[in-house]
Write an enzyme that holds these catalytic residues in place. Structure first.
Site, short mmCIF file in Angstrom:
data_model
loop_
_atom_site.label_atom_id
_atom_site.label_comp_id
_atom_site.label_asym_id
_atom_site.label_seq_id
_atom_site.Cartn_x
_atom_site.Cartn_y
_atom_site.Cartn_z
N ALA A 55 0.88 -1.08 -0.08
CA ALA A 55 -0.13 -0.04 -0.12
C ALA A 55 0.95 1.29 0.02
O ALA A 55 0.33 2.35 -0.37
CB ALA A 55 -1.07 -0.01 1.23
N HIS A 110 -3.26 -3.77 -17.46
CA HIS A 110 -4.27 -2.59 -17.51
C HIS A 110 -4.59 -2.01 -18.73
O HIS A 110 -5.53 -1.34 -18.80
CB HIS A 110 -3.64 -1.65 -16.56
CG HIS A 110 -2.52 -0.67 -17.17
ND1 HIS A 110 -1.52 -1.00 -17.29
CD2 HIS A 110 -2.66 0.77 -17.39
CE1 HIS A 110 -0.57 -0.16 -17.69
NE2 HIS A 110 -1.39 0.75 -17.96
N GLU A 161 6.14 6.72 -25.40
CA GLU A 161 6.13 7.59 -24.14
C GLU A 161 7.33 8.50 -24.13
O GLU A 161 8.20 8.40 -24.75
CB GLU A 161 6.29 6.56 -22.85
CG GLU A 161 5.26 6.22 -22.26
CD GLU A 161 5.54 5.32 -20.89
OE1 GLU A 161 4.62 5.22 -20.04
OE2 GLU A 161 6.74 4.77 -20.84
N HIS A 201 1.21 -5.56 -22.92
CA HIS A 201 0.27 -4.57 -23.36
C HIS A 201 0.14 -4.63 -24.97
O HIS A 201 -1.09 -4.95 -25.48
CB HIS A 201 0.71 -3.27 -23.07
CG HIS A 201 1.01 -2.90 -21.79
ND1 HIS A 201 0.31 -3.65 -20.51
CD2 HIS A 201 1.60 -2.21 -20.90
CE1 HIS A 201 0.64 -3.22 -19.56
NE2 HIS A 201 1.38 -2.22 -19.53
N TYR A 243 -10.49 6.92 -36.60
CA TYR A 243 -10.46 7.42 -37.73
C TYR A 243 -10.12 6.60 -39.14
O TYR A 243 -9.28 5.76 -38.94
CB TYR A 243 -9.86 8.73 -37.96
CG TYR A 243 -8.55 8.86 -37.71
CD1 TYR A 243 -7.81 8.85 -36.32
CD2 TYR A 243 -7.57 8.95 -38.64
CE1 TYR A 243 -6.51 9.00 -36.12
CE2 TYR A 243 -6.18 8.88 -38.23
CZ TYR A 243 -5.62 9.08 -37.17
OH TYR A 243 -4.35 8.93 -36.90
C1 BG6 Z 1 3.25 -0.23 -17.37
C2 BG6 Z 1 4.86 0.06 -17.68
O1 BG6 Z 1 2.86 -1.60 -17.43
O2 BG6 Z 1 2.69 0.63 -18.49
C3 BG6 Z 1 5.30 1.24 -17.82
O3 BG6 Z 1 5.53 -0.87 -16.50
C4 BG6 Z 1 4.55 2.10 -18.65
O4 BG6 Z 1 6.86 1.03 -17.88
C5 BG6 Z 1 2.86 2.02 -18.35
O5 BG6 Z 1 5.12 3.44 -18.57
C6 BG6 Z 1 2.21 2.74 -19.25
O6 BG6 Z 1 1.03 2.54 -19.00
P1 BG6 Z 1 0.01 4.03 -19.34
O7 BG6 Z 1 -1.49 3.49 -18.80
O8 BG6 Z 1 0.33 5.07 -18.82
O9 BG6 Z 1 0.16 4.03 -21.08
#
Ligand code: BG6
Length: 479
Positions: A13, A177, A215, A239, A373
């Site tokens: 936490a 995520h 990024e 991802h 688009y």
């Molecule tokens: C995480 C990675 O899983 O996803 C990070 O460990 C990355 O390195 C991040 O920055 C990106 O997530 P988002 O939601 O900010 O695109």
């Protein structure tokens, strides 16, 4: 399914993930009344701290936009308590059990959601302690776990075995995520609820597909973690591959979690391991003006590290729908912009009717600025018959202006509370994902692939455009 009443326990936490993602998401769910107002949230970590210090940490990244939010936050914090303890000490987990029982006496909650926002080294010890001390008969348990799920196929299987000996697959929720992001969740609807897309979604019409993650930030103090993993394990293997499986899978029998995941794992199994010639790696150095330091200047990064911070890789799916269509995955840190998108490029129009043509493209922008688009040819308005490339543009900010797009973590925690596994990674999916990447990762770890340097804030290593062009991406014939 019957809605259960939960107590949420956030393990780790005081860590970054909990502060930046877990608590803001729980607050979002609470504020919007998706969380039972009686839900108690217990934080657990090693650091000893007073409740008010803990509450400051919980609130640190929660965005307060109105007086109403302020009131919500106050009542939310009343639900949040904290307990410090070691990650491998039974007596500390027994104390957690007392804490849980005290809370449950008041709330009458009969289910527990354990959110493991933990470093991999303490993952199994914590799971063992939880199983032993905090899993009483008759209490429903759900366990949310976060990557990294191992380093390669073998270690991932080992982790799976250890975790599987403690909890059932139904009890485990592996978070990626990206599966909670609005546009990623939109993929099945775009594909399977639109004849105009569904019918051209194959190798007969599509030339190549690019999935890109960019990024602007570097590793920023996370160098220690990052260096062990690198961009392929950090972003591409999870991802980007998850996005790929949703772009490429066959229609599922139904929207049930098992039917959806059956199709996702199936498409991954058609992908052979990545070949050395189908990969390009980079590592960022200082920015051109010298103001922003490079990856190796980060003190938490080992000297001379060859860990890639950029990777482009091409995979092929050897099935009837996709045979011969390159899927180019690209991801990198410290680049010129922040962007995640899926770009589906169609084949050239046959014949010579027009002089100047660009290829059709469907672009799904995951972030920032969610949009779909379609790039298409149109007649340039006016006299004459000149062609012009134009867009059919569904930008969410224009079309769904007043709808707040939920955070990925909100969506996923809610799914876990509702016992919906569709947007979580199943064990066999993880296995299939590692099979694609493990051989090439091994070669990279052994030092067979030197990353190409690129400046912080640039478009990536030299050769990326050529790499992408090699797999067919081009804009078409133009005057
Ligand atoms: C995480 C990675 O899983 O996803 C990070 O460990 C990355 O390195 C991040 O920055 C990106 O997530 P988002 O939601 O900010 O695109």
């Amino acid at each position: 399914p019957k809605k259960e009443h939960f107590t949420v326990v956030v393990l780790g936490a005081s860590g970054d993930l909990a502060k930046k993602k877990t608590f803001p998401a729980l607050f979002g769910l609470y504020k919007n009344k998706y969380l039972d107002p009686n839900t108690h949230i217990i934080g657990y970590a090693r650091t000893k701290m007073d409740l008010h210090v803990y509450h400051d940490q919980v609130s640190k990244y929660i965005k307060i936009k109105s007086d109403e939010d302020k009131v919500h936050l106050e009542s939310f914090l009343k639900l949040c308590t904290y307990q410090s303890g070691q990650y491998d000490k039974d007596s500390d987990f027994q104390e957690l059990e007392h804490h849980l029982r005290d809370v449950e006496k008041q709330t009458r909650a009969k289910a527990r959601l354990f959110y493991m926002a933990l470093p991999p080294s303490v993952f199994i010890p914590v799971a063992k302690s939880l199983k032993k001390n905090n899993h009483p008969e008759g209490v429903t348990i759900r366990l949310i776990v976060e990557k990294p799920f191992g380093m390669d196929l073998e270690s991932s299987r080992e982790l799976g075995r250890e975790l599987g000996a403690l909890f059932t697959e139904e009890e485990i929720y592996r978070i990626d995520h990206y599966l909670g992001k609005e546009m990623v969740k939109n993929l099945m609807i775009l594909r399977f609820a639109n004849v105009i897309f569904g019918s051209v979604w194959n190798r007969h019409a599509i030339d190549n597909i690019q999935i890109t993650f960019k990024e602007k930030i570097g590793t920023e103090g996370r160098g220690g973690y990052f260096d062990e993993f690198g961009i392929i394990r950090d972003v591409m293997q999870n991802h980007l591959l998850q996005i790929l499986s949703l772009v490429a899978m066959e229609p599922p029998v139904s929207l049930s979690a098992e039917n959806v995941r059956d199709e996702k794992v199936k498409v991954l199994r058609y992908i052979p391991p990545i070949q050395a010639e189908d990969i390009l790696l980079g590592q960022y150095v200082a920015s051109e003006d010298g103001k922003v330091p490079g990856y190796l200047d980060d003190k938490t990064v080992p000297k001379g590290s060859k860990t890639p911070t950029y990777a482009a890789a091409t995979v092929f799916i050897n099935n009837e729908r996709w045979s011969g269509v390159p899927f180019v995955l690209k991801c990198g840190k410290a680049l010129d912009q922040q962007k995640t998108e899926i770009r589906i490029q169609f084949k050239d129009v046959a014949g010579n009717l027009f002089q100047s043509l660009s290829r059709n493209e469907i672009v799904i922008r995951v972030q920032p600025g969610e949009a779909v688009y379609v790039k298409m040819m149109n007649k340039e308005p006016g006299l004459g018959m000149k062609t012009i490339i134009s867009d059919l543009d569904l930008s969410y900010s224009k079309r769904f202006n007043d709808v707040a797009i939920p955070e990925a973590y909100e969506s996923l925690i809610l799914d876990a509370l509702n016992d919906d596994h569709s947007n979580f990674v199943r064990d066999d999916e993880l296995d299939a994902a590692w099979k694609i990447f493990t051989p090439i990762l091994k070669k990279i770890d052994e030092g067979h692939h030197d990353p190409i340097p690129y400046a912080f804030g640039s478009r990536g290593p030299k050769g990326v455009s050529e790499f992408v062009a090699k797999y067919g991406y081009h804009r078409g014939k133009q005057e």
